[in-house]
Scaffold this active site. Sequence first.
Site, PDB file in Angstrom:
ATOM      1  NE  ARG A  65       1.895   3.447   2.010  1.00 37.50           N
ATOM      2  CZ  ARG A  65       2.319   3.110   3.218  1.00 37.50           C
ATOM      3  NH1 ARG A  65       2.758   4.020   4.065  1.00 37.50           N
ATOM      4  NH2 ARG A  65       2.274   1.863   3.608  1.00 37.50           N
ATOM      5  CB  THR A 335       3.552   6.637  11.727  1.00 34.41           C
ATOM      6  OG1 THR A 335       3.941   5.535  10.944  1.00 34.41           O
ATOM      7  CG2 THR A 335       2.310   7.261  11.142  1.00 34.41           C
ATOM      8  CG  ASN A 355       7.245   1.098   7.905  1.00 36.16           C
ATOM      9  OD1 ASN A 355       6.240   1.128   8.614  1.00 36.16           O
ATOM     10  ND2 ASN A 355       7.704  -0.005   7.381  1.00 36.16           N
ATOM     11  CD  GLU A 374       6.149   3.784   4.601  1.00 39.54           C
ATOM     12  OE1 GLU A 374       5.735   3.139   5.578  1.00 39.54           O
ATOM     13  OE2 GLU A 374       6.648   4.919   4.714  1.00 39.54           O
ATOM     14  CG  ASP A 377       3.821  -0.442   5.565  1.00 42.21           C
ATOM     15  OD1 ASP A 377       4.062  -1.163   6.547  1.00 42.21           O
ATOM     16  OD2 ASP A 377       3.609   0.776   5.655  1.00 42.21           O
TER      17      ASP A 377
HETATM   18  O1  DON Z   1       1.623   3.050   6.621  1.00 39.81           O
HETATM   19  C1  DON Z   1       1.604   2.299   7.601  1.00 39.81           C
HETATM   20  O2  DON Z   1       0.625   1.682   7.963  1.00 39.81           O
HETATM   21  C2  DON Z   1       2.876   2.125   8.414  1.00 39.81           C
HETATM   22  N1  DON Z   1       4.046   2.435   7.578  1.00 39.81           N
HETATM   23  C3  DON Z   1       2.813   3.021   9.629  1.00 39.81           C
HETATM   24  C4  DON Z   1       4.056   2.851  10.500  1.00 39.81           C
HETATM   25  C5  DON Z   1       3.901   3.376  11.878  1.00 39.81           C
HETATM   26  O3  DON Z   1       2.876   3.855  12.276  1.00 39.81           O
HETATM   27  C6  DON Z   1       5.094   3.223  12.743  1.00 39.81           C
HETATM   28  N2  DON Z   1       4.833   3.860  14.034  1.00 39.81           N
HETATM   29  N3  DON Z   1       4.834   3.385  15.093  1.00 39.81           N
END
Ligand code: DON
Length: 524
Positions: A65, A335, A355, A374, A377
């Site tokens: 991450r 993602t 993201n 990111e 988040d």
């Molecule tokens: O890590 C995460 O939870 C988010 N950055 C995931 C983002 C994501 O799945 C975008 N897709 N639709």
Amino acid sequence: MVASDSPLGAAAGVEIMKKGGNAVDAAVAVGFANAVVYPEAGNIGGGGYMVIHMADGRDAAIDYREVAPLAASRNMYVDANGKLTNKSIVGPTASGVPGAVAGMVEALAKYGTMSLADVLAPAIRYAEEGFILDSAFARSIVSNRKNYEPYNGGALFLRDGTPIPAGTLLKQPALAATLRAIVAQGRDGFYKGAIAEKWTNELHSRGGIITMEDLARYKPVWRDVIKSSYRGYSLLTMPPSSSGGVTITETLNILEGYPQLPPFGSTQWAHLLGSAYQRAFIDRNEKLADPAFVNVPIAQLTDKTYAARLRATIGSDHATPTSLVTKAIREGNETTHYSVVDSKGNAVATTTTLNELYGSGVYLSSAGFFLNDEMDDFAAQPGTPNMFGLVQGEANAIQPGKRMLSAMSPTIVLDRDGSLLLVVGSRGGPRIITSTSQVILNVLDYHMTLADAMSAPRLHHQALPDSVYFETDGIRPEVADSLRAMGYGVNRKAIGQVNAIMRVKGRGYEGVNDPRSSGRAVGY
Ligand code: DON
């Protein structure tokens, strides 16, 4: 077998396995290939998680991450009037320090059998010789233009101001050079030396804050897989800094207490699943964060007795508002996911992200890649909803060097006899958790084939907004009416994009790319 959101990415993994590589070699090949052929989410400018189950019984989880840059601070996205800006979502300051390259290099070194030169070969070929844009890619470039155009993404996707159309041969020489540096120098090819200097300088000239020191300090982390049980099956899931494993485990622990789940698609199905997710997300949003910064009560949250207490707060015929559940249980997170299984039964579940689609929109011409957004988040302002409407607490506030909480949920399910059954994961921010776990429930509780389990309509509940979400036409109108009568807010949303592989007794493996995606499962 490889199931991925990109047909060319999946083909790269199969190419590697045909040459004798194992599932980890193939997964790393898919990861780098997707950075070239599926840049809306495949990446080297982002991060992710990989859960590995080797046929010899070894399990492993690697967390790559992004982390907050050293120059990041708690209120960096809040303006002088106390108002949260959109700078955690778009532009040069929205990015965490990328982890993808370090993580994939490390996973390959520990569990792979091939060299970086072998596994990056398909990605480098796609970047140097080019590949033909399919209609899905072309559509994505058109619909996401406002995200990347202000930040130089047009350098890759626009010709004379017009998005490149399907059928175009797209070559990416700058990206190919970056990939060749990684082959020559391993992670240092990306995090140190000439290429790192070039792209950090480019980023600084546009106002970004990631430094060479941030890059030198970045480390992926090997973590203990969360191993839980559900009706005799074993689940191998991702621990924090992702919330995925804890939240799926907590939800399934709540549901396991019902001897049988209600008929699929019924009011009671929606009520029980919605209520279970609601409770697990309350804990997620408040208590989960980077374990290097916050004491995360993993044992308690994944405990079956604790789940029984949560279950007891679910009424038989009414919704419980999130505010009341929160009181009752209080005591003194673009993602892409891909699943890989090799002929020996080694399995890899990987979810990786920028993201939002094309991340922060910032395209670094000097090195040929998009940087993530990111930082959104994190709880950029604790208590204020982020891009996904998640309302998160102080535990997930911004601190330099800290990993932002994720919802990514790469998961492997073992059969009652311990053999590999399912490799699964999704995209979709918080809906990753709900879509991944519903494919699991559809297989284990509803005995669906994998194809049915993947296409079946899904629901979502993330505690706040206090509402249960369904896909368009994903619920019968009378069921929606019943839910409203029970006190539920009922709303619509797209829910997830799953890639899964399932072992089918006597028939080998079945791979399925979500019908909501334009990818493919490829096997041989
Ligand atoms: O890590 C995460 O939870 C988010 N950055 C995931 C983002 C994501 O799945 C975008 N897709 N639709």
